[in-house]
Design an enzyme around this catalytic site. Structure first.
Site, PDB file in Angstrom:
ATOM      1  N   GLU A  61      64.499  10.798   1.504  1.00 18.43           N
ATOM      2  CA  GLU A  61      65.233   9.529   1.465  1.00 18.43           C
ATOM      3  C   GLU A  61      66.596   9.734   2.094  1.00 18.43           C
ATOM      4  O   GLU A  61      67.236  10.766   1.873  1.00 18.43           O
ATOM      5  CB  GLU A  61      65.431   9.075   0.020  1.00 18.43           C
ATOM      6  CG  GLU A  61      64.203   8.445  -0.592  1.00 18.43           C
ATOM      7  CD  GLU A  61      64.450   8.000  -2.039  1.00 18.43           C
ATOM      8  OE1 GLU A  61      63.566   7.361  -2.596  1.00 18.43           O
ATOM      9  OE2 GLU A  61      65.523   8.313  -2.582  1.00 18.43           O
ATOM     10  N   ASP A 205      61.644  -8.885  19.612  1.00 17.55           N
ATOM     11  CA  ASP A 205      60.534  -8.167  18.975  1.00 17.55           C
ATOM     12  C   ASP A 205      59.623  -7.679  20.098  1.00 17.55           C
ATOM     13  O   ASP A 205      58.699  -8.368  20.522  1.00 17.55           O
ATOM     14  CB  ASP A 205      59.789  -9.086  18.004  1.00 17.55           C
ATOM     15  CG  ASP A 205      58.688  -8.337  17.260  1.00 17.55           C
ATOM     16  OD1 ASP A 205      58.480  -7.138  17.558  1.00 17.55           O
ATOM     17  OD2 ASP A 205      58.044  -8.951  16.382  1.00 17.55           O
ATOM     18  N   LYS A 234      51.610   0.995  20.167  1.00 18.06           N
ATOM     19  CA  LYS A 234      50.878   0.135  21.109  1.00 18.06           C
ATOM     20  C   LYS A 234      50.900   0.811  22.487  1.00 18.06           C
ATOM     21  O   LYS A 234      50.440   1.939  22.588  1.00 18.06           O
ATOM     22  CB  LYS A 234      51.442  -1.282  21.051  1.00 18.06           C
ATOM     23  CG  LYS A 234      51.196  -1.903  19.655  1.00 18.06           C
ATOM     24  CD  LYS A 234      51.693  -3.315  19.470  1.00 18.06           C
ATOM     25  CE  LYS A 234      51.387  -3.807  18.046  1.00 18.06           C
ATOM     26  NZ  LYS A 234      51.984  -5.128  17.760  1.00 18.06           N
ATOM     27  N   ARG A 240      51.314   5.315  14.479  1.00 15.78           N
ATOM     28  CA  ARG A 240      51.549   3.976  13.927  1.00 15.78           C
ATOM     29  C   ARG A 240      52.925   3.970  13.276  1.00 15.78           C
ATOM     30  O   ARG A 240      53.217   4.792  12.415  1.00 15.78           O
ATOM     31  CB  ARG A 240      50.525   3.654  12.842  1.00 15.78           C
ATOM     32  CG  ARG A 240      49.087   3.828  13.241  1.00 15.78           C
ATOM     33  CD  ARG A 240      48.202   3.034  12.334  1.00 15.78           C
ATOM     34  NE  ARG A 240      48.456   1.635  12.588  1.00 15.78           N
ATOM     35  CZ  ARG A 240      48.019   0.989  13.663  1.00 15.78           C
ATOM     36  NH1 ARG A 240      47.292   1.582  14.558  1.00 15.78           N
ATOM     37  NH2 ARG A 240      48.313  -0.280  13.845  1.00 15.78           N
TER      38      ARG A 240
END
Ligand SMILES: *Cc1c(COP(=O)(O)O)cnc(C)c1O
Length: 412
Positions: A61, A205, A234, A240
């Site tokens: 974290e 985006d 992509k 991912r």
């Protein structure tokens, strides 16, 4: 292929044959059918190897040098490398590489810039806006007041005049540009001009085109947008995940919006894999790849148009194509089913001119496999044969198998 090799090492197969079988079956499916889903790609063995590494065990974290857990000195280096590579690759002053997904990146961008109830102008969902651009089923639609712009029903191009008019009328706090299905370059300079006129933030985006941007095959939103959200899986061909780019003045707000506001511990294996992917994307080979992705998409779009499908905007500037198969006598859903039976995997999407569903496809994965313009012409022809019912799905399936046999995504 590392996945196969791991399985051949027998660890998973011996311990859990059920799951090992599923992993192999999915690898087989991916290798013997055509992956034409515009959002998918084949990440490299190096990326997959970072994902399957011991970094997956580490809790981290916070940010490098300021973690809430001990033992982070090595993963800190991985994250610093990922951040530095992303900044260099996209000429951005700041990069946050912790977002777990493209949607988490958008959530963090909103959290950094907006308050619940603020007005946001974005491409409407029927025209290719993402769920995070105001869907009532998503946090975005619930917490913000979204106004949607559209595309021209005839040309399929973004209606920039409408963007300007809606911005003047609604005075949004932020304008979002980016889409799940827009095949053309976005005029970021024009969006910037409109945002400046009404005092709005501009959020790009760029989940889809960011890989083309990395390879110099599409214009970059970085010089224009206050915040750029992206995915890494992509066209960019990494693991991912998500990423946020912004100027130095918003760096702290964006970092705090990711952690601790919307996420907990960073996924260090994914961040290491992102670093590997950024490294790959900085090579001349990736530049060649990105341009080939676009060249392939242009040939595929032209091939589909020649076969009678109505290609939205008449073609593409990117990896992505949307098309209406109606002139061939099938609707989008039926077409997707028939193509799937023939081993060609793609999505349905909305079309600019109404309620009928169209097809959305992309060339990122098949280009990674090494296919070129000749193969795109073959795919377009096969497409039309299947949709017209001229070729039985089994015969088409055999052709797909022959094609994918010559262009394996993973070798060895
Ligand atoms: C893919 C995509 C996303 C979301 O990415 P996930 O990783 O699936 O959450 C967001 N916005 C756009 C425009 C996309 O294309």
């Amino acid at each position: 292929m590392p996945v196969t090799r791991t399985l051949e090492a027998d660890v998973l197969r011996r311990q859990d044959p059920e799951l090992a079988g599923i992993l192999l079956a999915e690898l087989d499916r991916q290798s013997t059918t055509l992956q034409l889903i515009a959002a998918e790609n084949f990440s490299s063995p190096a990326v997959l190897s970072a994902l399957g590494s011991a970094l997956a065990n580490k809790y981290a974290e916070g940010y490098p040098g300021a973690r809430h857990h001990g033992g982070c000195e090595i993963v800190d280096v991985a994250e610093r490398i990922a951040v530095d590579r992303a900044k260099a690759l996209f000429a951005s002053e700041h990069a946050n590489v912790q977002s777990h997904s493209g949607s988490s990146a958008v959530l963090a961008a909103y959290a950094a810039l907006l308050r619940p109830g603020d007005t946001v102008l974005a491409l409407g969902l029927p025209y290719g806006g993402h769920l995070t651009h105001g869907s009532p089923a998503n946090f975005s639609g619930r917490w913000f007041d979204f106004v949607g712009y559209g595309v021209d029903a005839e040309t399929g191009l973004i209606d920039y005049e409408q963007v300007r008019t809606l911005a003047r009328t609604h005075r949004p706090k932020a304008i979002v540009c980016g889409s799940i299905a827009y095949p053309r370059h976005i005029d970021y300079a024009l969006f910037r001009e409109v945002a400046d006129e009404v005092g709005a933030y501009l959020i790009a985006d760029a989940a889809h085109p960011i890989g083309l941007v990395a390879g110099g095959a599409a214009p970059s939103p970085v010089p224009y947008a206050d915040v750029v959200c992206a995915t890494t899986h992509k066209v960019l061909r990494g693991p991912r995940g998500g990423m946020i780019l912004c100027g130095a003045e918003l760096a702290e707000r964006v970092d705090r919006a990711v952690f601790p506001f919307t996420q907990g511990g960073a996924q260090m294996h994914t961040i290491a894999a992102k670093a590997v992917a950024f490294g790959e994307a900085a090579t001349p080979a990736f530049t060649v790849y990105a341009h080939q992705v676009v060249a392939n998409a242009r040939v595929l779009a032209a091939g589909l148009a020649a076969e009678g499908l109505v290609v939205t905007t008449g073609g593409t500037d990117t990896h992505l194509i949307t098309a209406d198969p109606a002139p061939l006598g099938v609707d989008g859903r039926t077409a997707r089913g028939r193509l799937a039976a023939a081993g060609m995997v793609l999505d349905c999407c909305a079309l600019p001119h109404g309620d009928a569903r169209g097809l959305r496809l992309g060339t990122a994965a098949v280009t990674t496999q090494g296919m070129g313009e000749e193969e795109m012409q073959r795919i377009a022809a096969l497409f039309a044969e299947v949709l017209r019912g001229e070729t039985e799905s089994q015969k088409a399936r055999d052709e797909v198998r022959e094609l994918t046999g010559r262009f394996q995504p993973y070798t060895g």
